[in-house]
Design a protein around this motif. Structure first.
Motif, short mmCIF file in Angstrom:
data_model
loop_
_atom_site.label_atom_id
_atom_site.label_comp_id
_atom_site.label_asym_id
_atom_site.label_seq_id
_atom_site.Cartn_x
_atom_site.Cartn_y
_atom_site.Cartn_z
N SER A 538 0.82 -1.22 0.00
CA SER A 538 0.00 0.00 0.00
C SER A 538 0.86 1.27 0.00
CB SER A 538 -0.92 -0.02 1.22
OG SER A 538 -0.13 -0.09 2.39
N GLU A 539 2.15 1.12 -0.11
CA GLU A 539 3.03 2.30 -0.14
C GLU A 539 2.84 3.06 -1.45
OE1 GLU A 539 5.28 3.86 1.93
OE2 GLU A 539 5.50 5.19 0.19
N SER A 540 2.73 4.40 -1.34
CA SER A 540 2.42 5.17 -2.55
C SER A 540 3.67 5.53 -3.36
CB SER A 540 1.63 6.43 -2.18
OG SER A 540 2.37 7.14 -1.22
N ASP A 541 4.78 5.72 -2.67
CA ASP A 541 6.01 6.03 -3.40
C ASP A 541 6.53 4.75 -4.08
OD1 ASP A 541 8.82 8.09 -2.88
OD2 ASP A 541 8.93 6.13 -3.88
N GLU A 542 6.57 4.75 -5.38
CA GLU A 542 6.85 3.54 -6.13
C GLU A 542 8.25 2.98 -5.81
OE1 GLU A 542 4.58 1.86 -7.57
OE2 GLU A 542 5.85 0.32 -8.48
N ARG A 543 9.22 3.87 -5.66
CA ARG A 543 10.59 3.42 -5.42
C ARG A 543 10.70 2.74 -4.04
NH1 ARG A 543 15.56 7.30 -4.89
NH2 ARG A 543 17.29 5.84 -5.13
N ILE A 544 10.06 3.34 -3.07
CA ILE A 544 10.06 2.75 -1.72
C ILE A 544 9.33 1.41 -1.74
CG2 ILE A 544 9.23 3.05 0.65
CD1 ILE A 544 9.67 6.04 0.34
N LYS A 545 8.21 1.40 -2.45
CA LYS A 545 7.43 0.16 -2.53
C LYS A 545 8.26 -0.95 -3.18
CE LYS A 545 3.37 -1.61 -4.95
NZ LYS A 545 2.14 -1.24 -5.65
N GLN A 546 8.93 -0.64 -4.26
CA GLN A 546 9.75 -1.67 -4.94
C GLN A 546 10.88 -2.15 -4.04
OE1 GLN A 546 9.23 -3.32 -7.73
NE2 GLN A 546 7.32 -2.20 -8.06
N THR A 547 11.45 -1.22 -3.29
CA THR A 547 12.51 -1.62 -2.35
C THR A 547 11.97 -2.62 -1.34
OG1 THR A 547 13.45 0.58 -2.56
CG2 THR A 547 14.22 -0.75 -0.71
N ARG A 548 10.78 -2.34 -0.86
CA ARG A 548 10.21 -3.21 0.18
C ARG A 548 9.83 -4.58 -0.38
NH1 ARG A 548 7.20 1.65 3.56
NH2 ARG A 548 9.22 2.42 4.37
N ILE A 549 9.37 -4.58 -1.61
CA ILE A 549 9.09 -5.88 -2.25
C ILE A 549 10.41 -6.65 -2.40
CG2 ILE A 549 8.27 -7.01 -4.35
CD1 ILE A 549 6.30 -4.65 -4.67
N ALA A 550 11.43 -5.91 -2.82
CA ALA A 550 12.74 -6.56 -2.99
C ALA A 550 13.25 -7.12 -1.66
CB ALA A 550 13.74 -5.56 -3.56
N LEU A 551 13.05 -6.36 -0.58
CA LEU A 551 13.47 -6.84 0.74
C LEU A 551 12.71 -8.10 1.13
CD1 LEU A 551 13.72 -3.51 2.74
CD2 LEU A 551 15.52 -5.26 2.60
N THR A 552 11.45 -8.13 0.77
CA THR A 552 10.63 -9.31 1.08
C THR A 552 11.15 -10.52 0.29
OG1 THR A 552 8.75 -7.82 1.35
CG2 THR A 552 8.25 -10.17 1.15
N LEU A 553 11.47 -10.28 -0.97
CA LEU A 553 12.00 -11.37 -1.79
C LEU A 553 13.36 -11.85 -1.26
CD1 LEU A 553 11.71 -13.13 -4.29
CD2 LEU A 553 12.70 -11.30 -5.66
N ALA A 554 14.18 -10.89 -0.87
CA ALA A 554 15.49 -11.25 -0.32
C ALA A 554 15.33 -12.10 0.93
CB ALA A 554 16.29 -9.99 -0.02
N THR A 555 14.38 -11.72 1.78
CA THR A 555 14.11 -12.49 3.00
C THR A 555 13.69 -13.91 2.65
OG1 THR A 555 13.38 -10.48 4.08
CG2 THR A 555 12.73 -12.55 5.11
N LYS A 556 12.82 -14.01 1.65
CA LYS A 556 12.35 -15.34 1.24
C LYS A 556 13.52 -16.21 0.77
CE LYS A 556 9.72 -17.83 -2.08
NZ LYS A 556 9.43 -17.93 -3.46
N HIS A 557 14.40 -15.63 -0.02
CA HIS A 557 15.56 -16.40 -0.50
C HIS A 557 16.43 -16.89 0.67
CE1 HIS A 557 14.65 -15.61 -4.56
NE2 HIS A 557 15.16 -14.40 -4.66
N VAL A 558 16.75 -15.98 1.55
CA VAL A 558 17.67 -16.34 2.64
C VAL A 558 17.01 -17.34 3.60
CG1 VAL A 558 19.00 -15.47 4.60
CG2 VAL A 558 19.01 -14.23 2.44
N LEU A 559 15.74 -17.09 3.94
CA LEU A 559 15.05 -18.04 4.82
C LEU A 559 14.98 -19.41 4.16
CD1 LEU A 559 11.97 -16.23 6.46
CD2 LEU A 559 14.08 -16.98 7.56
N GLY A 560 14.63 -19.40 2.87
CA GLY A 560 14.49 -20.67 2.15
C GLY A 560 15.80 -21.45 2.19
N SER A 561 16.88 -20.75 1.94
CA SER A 561 18.20 -21.39 1.94
C SER A 561 18.54 -21.93 3.33
CB SER A 561 19.22 -20.36 1.48
OG SER A 561 20.50 -20.70 1.90
#
Ligand code: ARG
Length: 574
Positions: A538-561
């Motif tokens: 729900s973040e309106s600033d697109e760059r911040i939103k993309q960063t947060r999605i990227a952080l979520t993906l990074a977390t998923k990778h590291v947790l998965g590993s």
């Protein structure tokens, strides 16, 4: 973080040379001195300067001050001298550019050390004694062993996992006798391993009872059955093979629940014809001594009781087989390291025969490693057992799965594929709970603690993983590549992710899966904090939103590993 520590250490080295051009302090040494301050308010990394004051012949306060002033490093946002400490705050831009970008690029391979490249490790673990129950005592060797294997693989080692089945010995004589006395083909076909275990328990009880009466009839008969096996009696050997088959089928179910496979099931029986050559070698080297008719290797000089090689009747013993197996493995698998995982009760056994291997002149004796673990007992939940006082691993897993199913039905009645998830979470809860403790500690198992969805548990971290998956599913395709960190929770999460490689190295150094388990908890806590305090979708600033999605993906990778490393299944949905 290793790379970051290196960069900062290079800079510190320059600063030190400015203070004293003759000071000899290596970058690695300095990087190793960098600590994580207990309180993040103090900074992300710190150098305790009192450790340098002797070499530099300056007061720590002065050193910290000089280093802070001279600090000029792309990854450092600010450096401050506080009470003789150099406190360093990392640059968010650097973390995003290097850590975040790297995780996204390497995915589940992020943080993989390379120390194992070109080296081979053999791991001997799980190794249940066939026909005896596969009980909670085996949980340790099974999950610690597999976790060590995964860890070594992650670090580049070529790994070979052996289930050294206890598939030979007098217990088979007992079982055959019990089968002929009380059992039948139909009974065993129907009841499988349970029937075998019941028969085994029954004959053992009977033998104990007759012993109390001063009789040895059954014990003698059991020994005779085993002796027949050793002499190649076809009927007994056919029964023996069948019992092993039935047991393996049962073990496989448990291994599948844990996601464990082995490269080899060569058990004790395989080494029967490989022992005489080693016994001969011992004899030729003058290492064997007769002791009351038995052949032993005297280890008095090394402060240990003698290692038993042959019984009075010439039959071989547990150490004899282990020596033959080690030689065979070295010659055929060419390991650089051979790891054995068993309970602490076998520490002396391994010390003894490792010493014997050394005395025999095998120059690879120091590549043998014994990794012991503490005992497990069960408190809290009572588990029904058909087999006297042992708790079967299968029943423990079963009870956990049942409880998780209840909890999930309450929380989320409509979820599809629930039984798979319940199994992953139930089994995962047990494994995670177990592997949170230092391996050497004795633990008392508490089912309610293990299964809690709120504590530092398997369900909690698996739930966190599922949460990251659900955010990513809703986010759809990730489009951004230009990231910006704006919230402290984001930076804190990145910092935790950045320590992954260091943790893996530490876990490897200490043969300690709990380092990974605790790292997973740190990631989960940091991610959940980020999730609760930062808007993502729900973040309106697109760059911040993309960063947060990227952080979520990074977390998923590291947790998965990291999950893979400790036998935890990756639960996309809970
Ligand atoms: N089967 C043995 C037991 O259950 C463990 C075997 C460990 N491995 C070895 N090479 N000794 O106690």
């Amino acid at each position: 973080m290793l790379k970051i520590k290196q960069l900062i250490a290079q800079n510190i080295q320059k600063g030190i040379l400015a203070i004293n051009p003759a000071a000899e302090l290596g970058v690695d040494e300095l990087a190793g001195m960098l600590e994580y301050p207990p309180d993040a308010g103090m900074g992300d990394l710190a150098l305790p300067c009192f450790k340098l004051s002797k070499t530099l012949r300056r007061a720590p306060v002065m050193i910290a001050q000089a280093l802070a002033e001279g600090m000029d490093c792309a990854c450092v946002e600010s450096a401050q001298a506080v009470n003789g400490y150099l406190n360093i705050r990392l640059s968010p831009a650097y973390l995003t550019e290097h850590v975040l970008a790297q995780v996204l690029e390497k995915k589940e391979k992020y943080g993989a050390p390379t120390i194992g490249q070109g080296k081979k490790v053999v791991l001997d673990y799980s190794s249940p004694n066939v026909a005896k129950p596969f009980h909670i005592g085996h949980l340790g060797t099974t999950v610690i062993g597999h976790s060590l294997k995964k860890m070594h693989e992650f670090a580049g080692y070529e790994c070979y996992g052996i289930n050294y089945l206890g598939d030979w010995g007098t217990q088979f004589g007992k079982l055959i006798l019990a089968y002929r006395t009380w059992g039948s083909k139909q009974m065993v076909v129907q009841g499988g391993i349970d029937t075998l275990v019941e028969l085994y328990v029954k004959i053992n009880n009977a033998i104990t009872a007759e012993k109390e009466e001063g009789k040895t009839e059954l014990a003698d008969a059991a020994r005779a059955e085993f002796h027949k096996m050793e002499m190649g009696d076809e009927e007994n050997l056919a029964l023996w093979k069948w019992f092993i088959q039935i047991s393996l089928e049962e073990y496989e179910k448990t291994y599948a629940q844990l996601g464990i496979t082995f490269d080899s099931y060569l058990g004790e029986s395989f080494y029967t014809d490989k022992m005489p050559a080693q016994v001969q070698k011992l004899r030729d080297a003058g290492l064997l001594k007769l002791d009351d008719g038995a052949s032993i290797v005297d280890l008095d000089e090394y402060g240990m009781p003698p290692c038993l090689i042959l019984k009075r009747d010439g039959s071989t013993l547990y150490p004899t087989r282990d020596i033959a197996a080690a030689v065979y493995r070295k010659e055929n698998l060419h390991f650089d390291k051979c790891i054995y995982v068993t309970s602490t009760q076998q520490i002396l056994h391994f010390k003894q025969w490792f010493k014997v291997v050394e005395l025999m002149g095998y120059d690879w004796y120091d590549q043998l490693v014994h990794i012991p673990y503490g005992t497990v007992s069960i408190g809290g939940a009572k588990l029904a057992t058909r087999t006297g006082n042992v708790v079967l691993l299968r029943d423990l897993f079963g009870a956990a799965i049942e409880k998780v199913t209840e909890i999930m039905e309450e929380k989320n009645p409509e979820m599809k594929g629930r039984s798979d998830v319940a199994e992953a979470v139930g089994v995962g809860a047990i494994v995670f709970y177990y592997l949170t403790n230092n391996r050497i500690k004795d633990i008392d198992f508490n089912m309610d603690d293990a299964l809690s969805f709120d504590g530092n548990t398997g369900p909690y971290v698996q739930y966190t993983y599922a949460r990251s998956c659900s955010v990513l599913e809703k986010a759809g395709e990730m489009t951004g590549t230009d990231f910006v960190i704006t919230a402290p929770e984001e930076q804190a999460l990145l910092k935790v992710l950045a320590t992954y490689e260091e943790k893996v190295l530490m876990a490897l150094r200490d043969y300690e899966p709990s380092v990974i388990t605790r790292f997973i908890l740190d990631v989960a806590v940091a991610f959940n904090r980020f999730y609760h305090n930062c808007r993502i979708l729900s973040e309106s600033d697109e760059r911040i939103k993309q960063t947060r999605i990227a952080l979520t993906l990074a977390t998923k990778h590291v947790l998965g590993s990291a999950f893979e490393m400790i036998c935890l299944k990756k639960t996309e949905k809970i």
